[in-house]
Motif scaffolding. Structure first.
Motif, short mmCIF file in Angstrom:
data_model
loop_
_atom_site.label_atom_id
_atom_site.label_comp_id
_atom_site.label_asym_id
_atom_site.label_seq_id
_atom_site.Cartn_x
_atom_site.Cartn_y
_atom_site.Cartn_z
N ASN A 6 35.00 -41.86 31.49
CA ASN A 6 34.68 -43.19 30.97
C ASN A 6 35.40 -43.46 29.66
O ASN A 6 35.93 -44.55 29.44
CB ASN A 6 33.17 -43.33 30.78
N GLU A 7 35.44 -42.46 28.77
CA GLU A 7 36.09 -42.63 27.48
C GLU A 7 37.59 -42.86 27.64
O GLU A 7 38.18 -43.71 26.98
CB GLU A 7 35.85 -41.41 26.59
N VAL A 10 38.25 -46.50 29.00
CA VAL A 10 38.14 -47.54 27.98
C VAL A 10 39.33 -47.44 27.02
O VAL A 10 39.90 -48.47 26.64
CB VAL A 10 36.80 -47.44 27.22
N TYR A 13 42.38 -48.89 28.73
CA TYR A 13 42.28 -50.35 28.76
C TYR A 13 42.63 -50.92 27.39
O TYR A 13 43.43 -51.85 27.29
CB TYR A 13 40.86 -50.78 29.16
N ARG A 14 42.06 -50.37 26.34
CA ARG A 14 42.31 -50.86 24.98
C ARG A 14 43.79 -50.73 24.63
O ARG A 14 44.39 -51.65 24.06
CB ARG A 14 41.46 -50.06 24.00
N GLN A 30 40.19 -53.15 33.90
CA GLN A 30 39.01 -53.94 33.55
C GLN A 30 37.99 -53.94 34.70
O GLN A 30 36.80 -53.79 34.46
CB GLN A 30 39.43 -55.37 33.22
N VAL A 33 36.23 -50.58 34.73
CA VAL A 33 35.27 -50.50 33.63
C VAL A 33 33.99 -51.25 34.01
O VAL A 33 32.88 -50.75 33.80
CB VAL A 33 35.88 -51.08 32.32
N LEU A 38 30.41 -50.17 31.96
CA LEU A 38 30.72 -49.84 30.57
C LEU A 38 30.96 -51.11 29.75
O LEU A 38 31.32 -52.15 30.31
CB LEU A 38 31.98 -48.97 30.50
N LEU A 40 33.20 -53.18 27.19
CA LEU A 40 34.57 -53.24 26.71
C LEU A 40 34.58 -53.60 25.23
O LEU A 40 33.73 -54.36 24.77
CB LEU A 40 35.35 -54.30 27.48
#
Length: 43
Positions: A6-7, A10, A13-14, A30, A33, A38, A40
């Motif tokens: 999960n980390e 994200v 994505y960032r 996205q 996620v 999760l 964003l």
């Protein structure tokens, strides 16, 4: 696509969003996620 934690998801994505990478890649990240429920980062 359960390969990334999960980390990592994200963070990817960032990173993609900040670098302005391929819009399809950003949309795919996205949607993954959101599937995992999760939050964003805003921005």
């Amino acid at each position: 696509m359960k390969i990334m934690s999960n980390e990592m998801l994200v963070a990817a994505y960032r990173d993609a969003k900040s670098k302005g990478q391929d819009a399809d890649w950003i949309r795919m990240l996205q949607s993954e996620v959101q599937k995992r429920g999760l939050n964003l980062p805003k921005g």
